[in-house]
Design a protein around this motif. Structure first.
Motif, PDB file in Angstrom:
ATOM      1  N   GLN A 133      45.747  65.466  24.527  1.00 16.63           N
ATOM      2  CA  GLN A 133      45.416  66.378  23.441  1.00 16.63           C
ATOM      3  C   GLN A 133      44.968  65.598  22.214  1.00 16.63           C
ATOM      4  O   GLN A 133      45.529  64.556  21.882  1.00 16.63           O
ATOM      5  N   GLY A 134      43.951  66.093  21.529  1.00 13.73           N
ATOM      6  CA  GLY A 134      43.388  65.378  20.395  1.00 13.73           C
ATOM      7  C   GLY A 134      44.219  65.539  19.136  1.00 13.73           C
ATOM      8  O   GLY A 134      44.674  66.626  18.807  1.00 13.73           O
ATOM      9  N   ILE A 135      44.419  64.440  18.422  1.00 10.31           N
ATOM     10  CA  ILE A 135      45.052  64.468  17.101  1.00 10.31           C
ATOM     11  C   ILE A 135      43.940  64.652  16.080  1.00 10.31           C
ATOM     12  O   ILE A 135      42.997  63.858  16.034  1.00 10.31           O
ATOM     13  N   PRO A 136      43.995  65.688  15.232  1.00 11.30           N
ATOM     14  CA  PRO A 136      42.916  65.898  14.253  1.00 11.30           C
ATOM     15  C   PRO A 136      42.887  64.794  13.208  1.00 11.30           C
ATOM     16  O   PRO A 136      43.916  64.418  12.648  1.00 11.30           O
ATOM     17  N   LEU A 137      41.695  64.275  12.962  1.00 13.27           N
ATOM     18  CA  LEU A 137      41.483  63.275  11.919  1.00 13.27           C
ATOM     19  C   LEU A 137      40.921  63.998  10.698  1.00 13.27           C
ATOM     20  O   LEU A 137      39.822  64.564  10.745  1.00 13.27           O
ATOM     21  N   TYR A 138      41.688  63.985   9.601  1.00 14.67           N
ATOM     22  CA  TYR A 138      41.315  64.720   8.400  1.00 14.67           C
ATOM     23  C   TYR A 138      40.644  63.807   7.370  1.00 14.67           C
ATOM     24  O   TYR A 138      40.887  62.600   7.329  1.00 14.67           O
ATOM     25  N   GLU A 139      39.836  64.424   6.532  1.00 13.82           N
ATOM     26  CA  GLU A 139      39.221  63.724   5.411  1.00 13.82           C
ATOM     27  C   GLU A 139      39.987  64.093   4.155  1.00 13.82           C
ATOM     28  O   GLU A 139      39.775  65.144   3.560  1.00 13.82           O
ATOM     29  N   GLU A 177      45.845  48.316  -0.626  1.00 11.94           N
ATOM     30  CA  GLU A 177      46.278  47.129   0.111  1.00 11.94           C
ATOM     31  C   GLU A 177      47.783  46.896   0.002  1.00 11.94           C
ATOM     32  O   GLU A 177      48.257  45.788   0.219  1.00 11.94           O
ATOM     33  N   SER A 178      48.549  47.947  -0.310  1.00 11.16           N
ATOM     34  CA  SER A 178      49.981  47.756  -0.523  1.00 11.16           C
ATOM     35  C   SER A 178      50.720  47.357   0.754  1.00 11.16           C
ATOM     36  O   SER A 178      51.789  46.753   0.687  1.00 11.16           O
ATOM     37  N   MET A 179      50.158  47.703   1.926  1.00 10.19           N
ATOM     38  CA  MET A 179      50.821  47.365   3.188  1.00 10.19           C
ATOM     39  C   MET A 179      50.078  46.265   3.951  1.00 10.19           C
ATOM     40  O   MET A 179      50.316  46.054   5.130  1.00 10.19           O
ATOM     41  N   TYR A 180      49.166  45.565   3.264  1.00  8.42           N
ATOM     42  CA  TYR A 180      48.423  44.480   3.905  1.00  8.42           C
ATOM     43  C   TYR A 180      49.376  43.325   4.232  1.00  8.42           C
ATOM     44  O   TYR A 180      50.271  43.019   3.432  1.00  8.42           O
ATOM     45  N   PRO A 181      49.260  42.650   5.392  1.00 10.18           N
ATOM     46  CA  PRO A 181      48.196  42.791   6.408  1.00 10.18           C
ATOM     47  C   PRO A 181      48.502  43.778   7.534  1.00 10.18           C
ATOM     48  O   PRO A 181      47.716  43.915   8.456  1.00 10.18           O
ATOM     49  N   VAL A 182      49.663  44.447   7.475  1.00  7.03           N
ATOM     50  CA  VAL A 182      49.972  45.420   8.534  1.00  7.03           C
ATOM     51  C   VAL A 182      48.922  46.520   8.551  1.00  7.03           C
ATOM     52  O   VAL A 182      48.427  46.918   9.607  1.00  7.03           O
ATOM     53  N   LEU A 183      48.576  47.019   7.364  1.00  8.17           N
ATOM     54  CA  LEU A 183      47.519  48.012   7.214  1.00  8.17           C
ATOM     55  C   LEU A 183      46.612  47.591   6.069  1.00  8.17           C
ATOM     56  O   LEU A 183      47.069  46.990   5.097  1.00  8.17           O
ATOM     57  N   LYS A 184      45.354  47.914   6.196  1.00  6.71           N
ATOM     58  CA  LYS A 184      44.429  47.621   5.105  1.00  6.71           C
ATOM     59  C   LYS A 184      43.560  48.840   4.849  1.00  6.71           C
ATOM     60  O   LYS A 184      43.490  49.769   5.661  1.00  6.71           O
ATOM     61  N   SER A 185      42.899  48.834   3.706  1.00  2.32           N
ATOM     62  CA  SER A 185      42.059  49.953   3.318  1.00  2.32           C
ATOM     63  C   SER A 185      40.999  50.219   4.386  1.00  2.32           C
ATOM     64  O   SER A 185      40.323  49.307   4.864  1.00  2.32           O
ATOM     65  N   GLY A 186      40.889  51.504   4.780  1.00  2.19           N
ATOM     66  CA  GLY A 186      39.946  51.883   5.828  1.00  2.19           C
ATOM     67  C   GLY A 186      40.578  52.080   7.183  1.00  2.19           C
ATOM     68  O   GLY A 186      39.950  52.634   8.098  1.00  2.19           O
ATOM     69  N   ASP A 187      41.832  51.640   7.357  1.00  8.32           N
ATOM     70  CA  ASP A 187      42.544  51.890   8.610  1.00  8.32           C
ATOM     71  C   ASP A 187      42.873  53.376   8.732  1.00  8.32           C
ATOM     72  O   ASP A 187      42.889  54.116   7.733  1.00  8.32           O
ATOM     73  N   ILE A 188      43.182  53.793   9.936  1.00  8.43           N
ATOM     74  CA  ILE A 188      43.603  55.176  10.205  1.00  8.43           C
ATOM     75  C   ILE A 188      45.089  55.172  10.537  1.00  8.43           C
ATOM     76  O   ILE A 188      45.551  54.342  11.338  1.00  8.43           O
ATOM     77  N   VAL A 189      45.843  56.061   9.921  1.00  6.68           N
ATOM     78  CA  VAL A 189      47.257  56.220  10.269  1.00  6.68           C
ATOM     79  C   VAL A 189      47.465  57.603  10.883  1.00  6.68           C
ATOM     80  O   VAL A 189      46.835  58.578  10.470  1.00  6.68           O
ATOM     81  N   ILE A 190      48.325  57.664  11.871  1.00  5.96           N
ATOM     82  CA  ILE A 190      48.687  58.916  12.531  1.00  5.96           C
ATOM     83  C   ILE A 190      50.109  59.268  12.102  1.00  5.96           C
ATOM     84  O   ILE A 190      51.009  58.428  12.168  1.00  5.96           O
ATOM     85  N   ALA A 261      51.575  55.806  14.209  1.00  7.85           N
ATOM     86  CA  ALA A 261      50.667  54.822  14.797  1.00  7.85           C
ATOM     87  C   ALA A 261      49.559  54.529  13.795  1.00  7.85           C
ATOM     88  O   ALA A 261      49.382  55.255  12.807  1.00  7.85           O
ATOM     89  N   SER A 262      48.826  53.458  14.049  1.00 10.81           N
ATOM     90  CA  SER A 262      47.688  53.113  13.189  1.00 10.81           C
ATOM     91  C   SER A 262      46.556  52.570  14.038  1.00 10.81           C
ATOM     92  O   SER A 262      46.756  52.065  15.141  1.00 10.81           O
ATOM     93  N   ILE A 263      45.340  52.711  13.506  1.00 14.35           N
ATOM     94  CA  ILE A 263      44.140  52.275  14.206  1.00 14.35           C
ATOM     95  C   ILE A 263      43.281  51.473  13.227  1.00 14.35           C
ATOM     96  O   ILE A 263      43.077  51.882  12.085  1.00 14.35           O
ATOM     97  N   ARG A 264      42.804  50.330  13.702  1.00 14.67           N
ATOM     98  CA  ARG A 264      41.912  49.507  12.881  1.00 14.67           C
ATOM     99  C   ARG A 264      40.643  49.212  13.676  1.00 14.67           C
ATOM    100  O   ARG A 264      40.692  48.766  14.816  1.00 14.67           O
TER     101      ARG A 264
END
Length: 269
Positions: A133-139, A177-190, A261-264
């Motif tokens: 099932q698809g997780i909706p990606l919001y803007e 960039e507060s969570m860099y390098p685990v997450l960076k600007s432009g990453d997707i979080v679920i 989860a996160s996606i880069r």
């Protein structure tokens, strides 16, 4: 097994390729039908309803076996053998012996026996479909707050499919960039929304938080820990060491979402 392809076949054969007719017959909306015909595998309960309402064969739908239309058999009537006419067998080519009226002996009345309500039983198909099932990606508007986002989600950009993903509510792009390098600007979080802010927090995990201090709204991404100041506070910790930890009162927190989860994307090549 290509469920989307088969839903398209059903649309053509049963509803003249008309999504509105298809939606009305199944009690859903046209947008859902369009999605089911293009990119989203529907939930199992929808597929079961579809098969039951339209007499679609489960074997054809799930196992690529047999015909699309379910073969109906009535008690005491064999589709393979004509019913006895009572005439002499020598003069009536359609006469059958006594076995014809009860062929097959016990299965005809309940065909398919017990698979309709519980199909697929334990084959794993249900689990796999749920995972697809698809997780909706919001803007999300960077200037907006998380509470407004939850109450009235913005446009859906796309859907994300990840096998065996824990139950989630949605996904969005992050800034900062507060969570860099685990997450960076432009990453997707679920994420999964926290509905009970008093008892639904797992300390040590990463959260999206909407806070309001002195009338200023902010949406931030932090680890949430216990605060030494007491139960009325939480400690917000960044992964980036340039951002100092901060204790805030829970009353300032208006909404929270647990990051599942996160996606880069590393390259567009």
């Amino acid at each position: 097994m290509d469920i989307i392809k088969k839903i398209n076949e059903i649309a053509v054969n049963y509803f003249e390729d008309n999504n509105s007719k298809f939606a009305a017959a199944l009690g859903t909306n046209e947008a859902n039908i369009r999605n089911y015909r293009s990119k989203i595998v529907p939930k199992v309960d929808f597929i079961v309803k579809l098969c039951n309402d339209l007499d679609i064969s489960f074997e054809w739908m799930f196992n690529d076996s047999g015909e699309m239309k379910k073969v109906k058999k009535e008690a005491g009537v064999s589709l393979a053998y004509p019913i006895s006419t009572g005439k002499n067998p020598a003069t009536a080519g359609t006469y059958q012996p006594t076995t014809a009226a009860t062929y097959p002996p016990t299965t005809a009345a309940t065909y398919p026996p017990t698979t309709t309500a519980t199909y697929p039983p334990t084959t794993g198909i249900s689990t796999n479909l749920q995972h697809q099932q698809g997780i909706p990606l919001y803007e999300m508007n960077p200037a907006g707050n998380l509470l407004d986002f939850f109450n009235q989600p913005p446009n859906i950009i796309d859907h994300i499919y990840i096998p065996k993903l824990p139950k989630s509510d949605g996904a969005l792009y992050i800034l900062g960039e507060s969570m860099y390098p685990v997450l960076k600007s432009g990453d997707i979080v679920i994420y999964k929304r926290v509905n009970n802010l008093n008892e639904g927090i797992y300390y040590g995990e990463m959260y999206l938080l909407s806070i309001n201090i002195d009338g200023d709204d902010a949406t931030i991404l932090r680890y949430v820990n216990h605060s030494e100041k007491g139960e009325d506070y939480i400690k917000l910790i960044s992964h980036n060491s340039t951002h100092a930890p901060k204790d805030i009162r829970m009353e300032y927190v208006k909404a929270m979402a647990l990051i599942k989860a996160s996606i880069r994307i590393n390259t567009m090549m």
